[in-house]
Design a protein around this motif. Sequence first.
Motif, PDB file in Angstrom:
ATOM      1  N   LYS A 185      12.968   4.346 -30.930  1.00 17.70           N
ATOM      2  CA  LYS A 185      13.688   3.095 -31.166  1.00 17.70           C
ATOM      3  C   LYS A 185      13.151   1.952 -30.312  1.00 17.70           C
ATOM      4  CE  LYS A 185      18.382   1.169 -31.348  1.00 17.70           C
ATOM      5  NZ  LYS A 185      19.831   1.447 -31.181  1.00 17.70           N
ATOM      6  N   TYR A 186      12.722   2.272 -29.071  1.00 22.97           N
ATOM      7  CA  TYR A 186      12.292   1.223 -28.147  1.00 22.97           C
ATOM      8  C   TYR A 186      10.831   1.424 -27.742  1.00 22.97           C
ATOM      9  CZ  TYR A 186      17.385   1.099 -27.665  1.00 22.97           C
ATOM     10  OH  TYR A 186      18.738   1.061 -27.928  1.00 22.97           O
ATOM     11  N   LYS A 187      10.151   0.321 -27.539  1.00 25.87           N
ATOM     12  CA  LYS A 187       8.767   0.345 -27.047  1.00 25.87           C
ATOM     13  C   LYS A 187       8.744  -0.266 -25.650  1.00 25.87           C
ATOM     14  CE  LYS A 187       5.560  -0.990 -29.961  1.00 25.87           C
ATOM     15  NZ  LYS A 187       4.868  -1.831 -30.970  1.00 25.87           N
ATOM     16  N   ILE A 188       8.179   0.484 -24.691  1.00 22.50           N
ATOM     17  CA  ILE A 188       8.140   0.044 -23.302  1.00 22.50           C
ATOM     18  C   ILE A 188       6.683  -0.049 -22.838  1.00 22.50           C
ATOM     19  CG2 ILE A 188       8.877   0.500 -20.940  1.00 22.50           C
ATOM     20  CD1 ILE A 188      11.188  -0.006 -22.887  1.00 22.50           C
ATOM     21  N   ALA A 189       6.328  -1.179 -22.246  1.00 25.30           N
ATOM     22  CA  ALA A 189       5.009  -1.344 -21.625  1.00 25.30           C
ATOM     23  C   ALA A 189       5.182  -1.111 -20.129  1.00 25.30           C
ATOM     24  CB  ALA A 189       4.464  -2.734 -21.896  1.00 25.30           C
ATOM     25  N   ALA A 190       4.562  -0.057 -19.618  1.00 25.27           N
ATOM     26  CA  ALA A 190       4.723   0.326 -18.212  1.00 25.27           C
ATOM     27  C   ALA A 190       3.437   0.069 -17.436  1.00 25.27           C
ATOM     28  CB  ALA A 190       5.100   1.802 -18.111  1.00 25.27           C
ATOM     29  N   LEU A 191       3.552  -0.638 -16.321  1.00 26.46           N
ATOM     30  CA  LEU A 191       2.400  -0.860 -15.448  1.00 26.46           C
ATOM     31  C   LEU A 191       2.329   0.286 -14.446  1.00 26.46           C
ATOM     32  CD1 LEU A 191       0.164  -3.012 -14.814  1.00 26.46           C
ATOM     33  CD2 LEU A 191       1.632  -3.704 -12.899  1.00 26.46           C
ATOM     34  N   ASP A 192       1.226   1.002 -14.474  1.00 25.28           N
ATOM     35  CA  ASP A 192       1.043   2.160 -13.597  1.00 25.28           C
ATOM     36  C   ASP A 192       0.401   1.718 -12.289  1.00 25.28           C
ATOM     37  OD1 ASP A 192       0.462   4.536 -12.362  1.00 25.28           O
ATOM     38  OD2 ASP A 192      -1.055   5.184 -13.809  1.00 25.28           O
ATOM     39  N   ILE A 193       1.234   1.571 -11.258  1.00 25.18           N
ATOM     40  CA  ILE A 193       0.708   1.316  -9.918  1.00 25.18           C
ATOM     41  C   ILE A 193       0.989   2.527  -9.024  1.00 25.18           C
ATOM     42  CG2 ILE A 193       0.617  -1.195  -9.926  1.00 25.18           C
ATOM     43  CD1 ILE A 193       3.433  -1.352  -8.906  1.00 25.18           C
ATOM     44  N   GLY A 194       1.136   3.685  -9.699  1.00 22.23           N
ATOM     45  CA  GLY A 194       1.386   4.949  -9.008  1.00 22.23           C
ATOM     46  C   GLY A 194       2.543   5.702  -9.614  1.00 22.23           C
ATOM     47  N   VAL A 195       2.664   5.657 -10.939  1.00 18.26           N
ATOM     48  CA  VAL A 195       3.861   6.143 -11.616  1.00 18.26           C
ATOM     49  C   VAL A 195       4.027   7.661 -11.503  1.00 18.26           C
ATOM     50  CG1 VAL A 195       2.802   6.492 -13.904  1.00 18.26           C
ATOM     51  CG2 VAL A 195       5.237   5.877 -13.731  1.00 18.26           C
ATOM     52  N   LYS A 196       5.279   8.100 -11.391  1.00 16.46           N
ATOM     53  CA  LYS A 196       5.625   9.518 -11.406  1.00 16.46           C
ATOM     54  C   LYS A 196       5.923   9.952 -12.843  1.00 16.46           C
ATOM     55  CE  LYS A 196       8.524  10.943  -8.229  1.00 16.46           C
ATOM     56  NZ  LYS A 196       9.753  10.988  -7.395  1.00 16.46           N
ATOM     57  N   LYS A 197       5.515  11.156 -13.169  1.00 14.02           N
ATOM     58  CA  LYS A 197       5.688  11.659 -14.533  1.00 14.02           C
ATOM     59  C   LYS A 197       7.143  11.685 -14.966  1.00 14.02           C
ATOM     60  CE  LYS A 197       1.515  14.496 -15.017  1.00 14.02           C
ATOM     61  NZ  LYS A 197       0.983  15.850 -15.311  1.00 14.02           N
ATOM     62  N   ASN A 198       8.040  12.009 -14.032  1.00 14.97           N
ATOM     63  CA  ASN A 198       9.438  12.154 -14.427  1.00 14.97           C
ATOM     64  C   ASN A 198      10.082  10.817 -14.782  1.00 14.97           C
ATOM     65  OD1 ASN A 198      11.516  13.986 -15.004  1.00 14.97           O
ATOM     66  ND2 ASN A 198      12.537  13.541 -13.069  1.00 14.97           N
ATOM     67  N   ILE A 199       9.566   9.716 -14.266  1.00 16.43           N
ATOM     68  CA  ILE A 199      10.048   8.406 -14.687  1.00 16.43           C
ATOM     69  C   ILE A 199       9.744   8.202 -16.162  1.00 16.43           C
ATOM     70  CG2 ILE A 199       9.668   5.916 -14.470  1.00 16.43           C
ATOM     71  CD1 ILE A 199       9.278   6.314 -11.480  1.00 16.43           C
ATOM     72  N   LEU A 200       8.534   8.514 -16.546  1.00 21.37           N
ATOM     73  CA  LEU A 200       8.139   8.359 -17.949  1.00 21.37           C
ATOM     74  C   LEU A 200       8.934   9.302 -18.849  1.00 21.37           C
ATOM     75  CD1 LEU A 200       4.270   8.077 -17.428  1.00 21.37           C
ATOM     76  CD2 LEU A 200       5.942   6.225 -17.659  1.00 21.37           C
ATOM     77  N   ARG A 201       9.206  10.510 -18.357  1.00 25.09           N
ATOM     78  CA  ARG A 201      10.013  11.452 -19.138  1.00 25.09           C
ATOM     79  C   ARG A 201      11.429  10.920 -19.337  1.00 25.09           C
ATOM     80  NH1 ARG A 201       6.951  15.724 -16.331  1.00 25.09           N
ATOM     81  NH2 ARG A 201       8.425  15.655 -14.598  1.00 25.09           N
ATOM     82  N   ASN A 202      11.986  10.281 -18.314  1.00 22.65           N
ATOM     83  CA  ASN A 202      13.332   9.715 -18.433  1.00 22.65           C
ATOM     84  C   ASN A 202      13.380   8.581 -19.451  1.00 22.65           C
ATOM     85  OD1 ASN A 202      15.802  10.428 -16.505  1.00 22.65           O
ATOM     86  ND2 ASN A 202      13.917  11.013 -15.460  1.00 22.65           N
ATOM     87  N   LEU A 203      12.338   7.799 -19.520  1.00 18.69           N
ATOM     88  CA  LEU A 203      12.291   6.738 -20.524  1.00 18.69           C
ATOM     89  C   LEU A 203      12.141   7.334 -21.922  1.00 18.69           C
ATOM     90  CD1 LEU A 203      10.019   4.167 -18.660  1.00 18.69           C
ATOM     91  CD2 LEU A 203      12.454   3.910 -19.170  1.00 18.69           C
TER      92      LEU A 203
END
Length: 373
Positions: free
Chosen positions: A180-198
């Motif tokens: 339903k939603y499209k998110i543009a994420a800037l990776d400046i050191g992202v953790k995998k679980n943040i992306l999983r939560n989104l």
Amino acid sequence: MRYQDHKPALILLADGTIFHGKSVGNVEGTTFGEVCFNTGMTGYQEIFTDPSYFGQIMVTTNAHIGNYGTFSDDVESDDIKIAGLVCRNFSYNFSRQRSDMSLEQFLKENNLLSISNVDTRALVAYIRDNGAMNAVISTRVNEIDALKKELAEVPTMAGLELASKVSTKEPYFIGEKDAKYKIAALDIGVKKNILRNLAKRDCYVKVFPYNSTYEEMSKFNPDGYFLSNGPGDPEPLKDAIILAKIIIEKNKPLFGICLGHQVIGLAIGVSTYKMHNGHRGINHPIKNLTSGKGEITSQNHGFAINIEEAENHPDIEVTHRHLNDNTIAGLKHKSKNCFSVQYHPEASPGPNDATYLFDDFITLIENSKPVTA
């Protein structure tokens, strides 16, 4: 192998203080980084693979490390990110049904130098009183003068840009394409679980490299933008700060965590500073100033937003406070679709005290959509 048979090792701090120990797995070597400590009783694998810890020597306050082994799913990035490990008792034997590898083997496969049998209570007390500083761990125990000279050449964390060391080189996607939603994420050191939560909240996330521009990210036509956690000093991240300014000016939905929170603060016009020790653990108490509720949070940061500047800024509302030292743990822009927190809601130490923040991001996106007749 008995502990007494392991190679001697040491940790040498920048001020000349030395603590002695033994090499884990009898590995020889030398590694440099900023020494810090984490007070979590569990989650060592997640800590070691968290990109926010890049360039740091981790001292674990829990007396036993390795006792439950490692599991391939319990990682926050593709490999170990800490520069080295210092612990009291290293468990070569482990017991957990789903573990697929010992911590010793996991460290060896990632070429990480670790030392045990260190008086970590004394070391942590020393860092607590004297502040985080550069250090070296080494098995070259008879070369103190040489190690001191090498350590003196290591740059300090203040002013150090590290996001480029851990960010993705090319964009990639997480989630279902028809979400339903499209998110543009800037990776400046992202953790995998943040992306999983989104992704769990029906988001299709495109993850962009640390130096991506608004023009590049906006081509994805996202419903919202996300600035991730990450290592190092936020002030050198000029591209990310410019990106955040543009997103805020255009009033696009924006959410930041940890380093992303600091970048948003800088974009709004509030400075950051290096903390004496930082916050690193899974039991940090936060007060939500809007709801009045307390939250038990996971934290990992060595920089923070200037309190006085934020409180006096006409566009900022401080939304969360750290109850131990009153530092700012969350903010939102008073007139724009932007908010951020200094802690990690995806880590779930509460366990779910702070996961509402991801839902708040979705609500922000929904509320910012234009009304159609």
